[in-house]
Structure formats: C-alpha cells, structure tokens
Scaffold this motif. Sequence first.
Motif, mmCIF file in Angstrom:
data_model
loop_
_atom_site.group_PDB
_atom_site.id
_atom_site.type_symbol
_atom_site.label_atom_id
_atom_site.label_comp_id
_atom_site.label_asym_id
_atom_site.label_seq_id
_atom_site.Cartn_x
_atom_site.Cartn_y
_atom_site.Cartn_z
ATOM 1 N N ALA A 1 0.822 -1.208 0.000
ATOM 2 C CA ALA A 1 0.000 0.000 0.000
ATOM 3 C C ALA A 1 0.856 1.259 0.000
ATOM 4 O O ALA A 1 0.581 2.210 -0.738
ATOM 5 C CB ALA A 1 -0.921 -0.006 1.222
ATOM 6 N N VAL A 2 1.920 1.254 0.793
ATOM 7 C CA VAL A 2 2.799 2.422 0.872
ATOM 8 C C VAL A 2 3.457 2.693 -0.473
ATOM 9 O O VAL A 2 3.553 3.840 -0.923
ATOM 10 C CB VAL A 2 3.872 2.214 1.958
ATOM 11 N N GLY A 3 3.914 1.651 -1.142
ATOM 12 C CA GLY A 3 4.560 1.833 -2.434
ATOM 13 C C GLY A 3 3.595 2.099 -3.559
ATOM 14 O O GLY A 3 3.899 2.847 -4.488
ATOM 15 N N GLY A 4 2.411 1.487 -3.482
ATOM 16 C CA GLY A 4 1.432 1.658 -4.547
ATOM 17 C C GLY A 4 0.791 3.027 -4.561
ATOM 18 O O GLY A 4 0.647 3.656 -5.618
ATOM 19 N N ASN A 5 0.412 3.525 -3.389
ATOM 20 C CA ASN A 5 -0.225 4.842 -3.294
ATOM 21 C C ASN A 5 -0.035 5.373 -1.877
ATOM 22 O O ASN A 5 -0.868 5.113 -0.996
ATOM 23 C CB ASN A 5 -1.710 4.748 -3.639
ATOM 24 N N PRO A 6 1.057 6.098 -1.614
ATOM 25 C CA PRO A 6 1.338 6.589 -0.264
ATOM 26 C C PRO A 6 0.238 7.469 0.322
ATOM 27 O O PRO A 6 -0.059 7.389 1.519
ATOM 28 C CB PRO A 6 2.639 7.388 -0.439
ATOM 29 N N VAL A 7 -0.380 8.295 -0.520
ATOM 30 C CA VAL A 7 -1.430 9.197 -0.027
ATOM 31 C C VAL A 7 -2.631 8.398 0.457
ATOM 32 O O VAL A 7 -3.159 8.621 1.555
ATOM 33 C CB VAL A 7 -1.847 10.187 -1.128
ATOM 34 N N ALA A 8 -3.074 7.450 -0.354
ATOM 35 C CA ALA A 8 -4.201 6.611 0.037
ATOM 36 C C ALA A 8 -3.867 5.786 1.274
ATOM 37 O O ALA A 8 -4.714 5.589 2.154
ATOM 38 C CB ALA A 8 -4.595 5.692 -1.117
ATOM 39 N N ALA A 9 -2.628 5.297 1.348
ATOM 40 C CA ALA A 9 -2.208 4.504 2.503
ATOM 41 C C ALA A 9 -2.273 5.332 3.779
ATOM 42 O O ALA A 9 -2.708 4.850 4.828
ATOM 43 C CB ALA A 9 -0.795 3.976 2.280
ATOM 44 N N ARG A 10 -1.871 6.606 3.675
ATOM 45 C CA ARG A 10 -1.920 7.479 4.850
ATOM 46 C C ARG A 10 -3.357 7.708 5.295
ATOM 47 O O ARG A 10 -3.664 7.686 6.497
ATOM 48 C CB ARG A 10 -1.244 8.815 4.531
ATOM 49 N N TYR A 11 -4.264 7.911 4.338
ATOM 50 C CA TYR A 11 -5.677 8.110 4.683
ATOM 51 C C TYR A 11 -6.302 6.850 5.272
ATOM 52 O O TYR A 11 -7.292 6.926 6.017
ATOM 53 C CB TYR A 11 -6.469 8.558 3.453
ATOM 54 N N CYS A 12 -5.732 5.701 4.960
ATOM 55 C CA CYS A 12 -6.236 4.436 5.510
ATOM 56 C C CYS A 12 -5.671 4.152 6.897
ATOM 57 O O CYS A 12 -5.968 3.104 7.488
ATOM 58 C CB CYS A 12 -5.898 3.278 4.580
ATOM 59 N N GLY A 13 -4.863 5.043 7.394
ATOM 60 C CA GLY A 13 -4.323 4.885 8.740
ATOM 61 C C GLY A 13 -3.009 4.142 8.810
ATOM 62 O O GLY A 13 -2.587 3.738 9.899
#
Length: 328
Positions: free
Chosen positions: A191-203
């Motif tokens: 998740a971090v590598g695929g989309n860091p922004v989305a990963a951050r919003y997912c907690g």
Amino acid sequence: MKRLFDYRELILALVLVVGVAAIGSYQPVFLRWDNISDMLTETSVLFMMALAQMTVILTRGIDLSVAANLALSGMLAALVSQYYPDTPLVLMILAGVLSGLVLGLFNGLLIAFLGIPPIVMTLGTLAVFRGMIIIIAGGDQVNASEMGAAFQAFPKQVFLGLASPVWIAIVVSFLFWAFLNHTRAGRGLYAVGGNPVAARYCGIDLRRQELLSYAISGAVAGLCGYLWVARYGVAYSEIASGYELTVIAACVIGGVSIGGGVGSVAGTLLGALFLGIVMTALPVLQISPFWQMAISGAVILAAVVINARAERRPDKLILPEARRLKRV
C-alpha cells in the motif's frame, strides 16, 4: 483478457526450463544433481537477499548497503567465533543477525524520520560499513584457521541432498510469503509503495512501514553474512563487493517494480534463480572468464529492458482510448 505482462512469472519459469534443457543438451554435466545442488547452494544467499531487497523496493526505496551490511555482520560473527570459540552456534548466528538488524534500523530511521533519499543514504552507509570492517578488524582478515569448527561446519551440512543454506532459504522464503500475503504489515508495504497518499488516509504509518522494510533487509543481510563467511572461511572488508547490484537485478528480473507497490515472492525467487543459472552455466559452457562478466551483464540488461517495456505497456493502450473520448 489478461495481458502478457500478467503472466510474467509463468513466462520466466518457462524460460528457465527451456534454458536449462538447452544447456543440459549441450553439456549434460550441467544436469547432474551435484551440479544443481551446488548451484542452489551458491544462489541461496541471493534468494534471501533479493526477498529482503524486495520489501524495501515495495515502499519505493532501495538499499545499496546490503552487501556492505553482509560483510560487516559476517566479520562481527567471525570475530565472536575467533575470540569466544566456546560460544554456542545459535548465539554466533544471532550476533550476525542482530548486527545486520541494527545497521538496517540505522538506515531506516534516517530515511523515514529525517527524509533522506534512500539512494543517498544507503550509498553513504555502504562506504561507512565497509570502512567499519577495516577499523574493527584492524585492517586484517579472519581466516578459516581462526574460526571455530562448529561455526564453519553448519553451512556445509547436507540434509536430503541439499546444504543447510538452501533449507534456510526455503524457510525464509515461506516466511516472506506468509508475511507479505497474510499480515497487515506485509500488505501495508504494498500500500505504501502503490499509493502513499491513500495509505496514509487508511491509517497506515508510512514511517513505520519504511523502518520495518529496512530492518528486515538488515536482519536478512546479517544472517547471510554469517552464512557467507562461515561457508567460504574468510572475513574481510571486500567480501560481496558489488553484490548489491546482483540483488537488485534479481528483483527487477523477477518483476519487482522500482516504482514500488509491485512484486511477489515467487517472481523474486525466479529472478534470483535466473541469475544463479546464468552464472553457473557460463563456466560449464567453457566461456572465457573475460567474457563471463560481459555476458552476465548483457543478460541482466536485456531482462531489465523487457521488464521496463512491459510496465509501460498499459499506458500505451490507454492513450488511443483517451484520444477517442476527447474527440467525442
């Protein structure tokens, strides 16, 4: 319909089978079990190092210091064996693993919390770790005669036709597969590598995931440091010099995207096996040593180019459709 790119692992496996069959038909000695066993033993460290490097690349990072970490951790384990020969083998191995873990955490902390670019940070620690070996060993090396018998014996033990490093690589591979596919932390690396922004919003804590990836890379490098030094019976500052490039090449050949978020245990193992077969086959085919490095580099470069073109293919398919929609 799935794209050809989606069958990368199957295609790579078929290439390996065809390649081995072709080499074996030309030089039957290549297919002898003792030669295959030796090849797997030689490649066992690459299997584990490539899997560890994959965890870093998944987060859009890179660890250029893994080979230097291996060398330093191996030296520390060898020194424990030299000065404390009665130390239980488990503790000697643990000394290497913990040394590598500390070095990996050092990389991870500065990259994750100070924002230092991974390539800059690990390129610097590559030189630092190599220099520390010279300082710790006083510019000397530790030879087989100075290491304990048990320290050297373990990597050479054979069980069911395979040396212990191969069995360790099998166990490590299974652990990586379980971790990356069946744990929250493992999926978080994707998740971090695929989309860091989305990963951050997912907690997902991005810094913690980065730190975890470099810690894993360091610990595995420490384990491989013990196996390398104990098997070859020597520890010095230049062991595994340049090996980090082979490790990264194995990842890329196996389909791990340098852009992060894409990669699998099976693909990475196949990439490492591909390099292991190439490096084993060239001497068997009686290729001149002066040509072996050039041929190996050309094969790696060709595989990397094919990988890069495959990753760009979806964009080429989207553009015509985008133009059609714009006209509408």
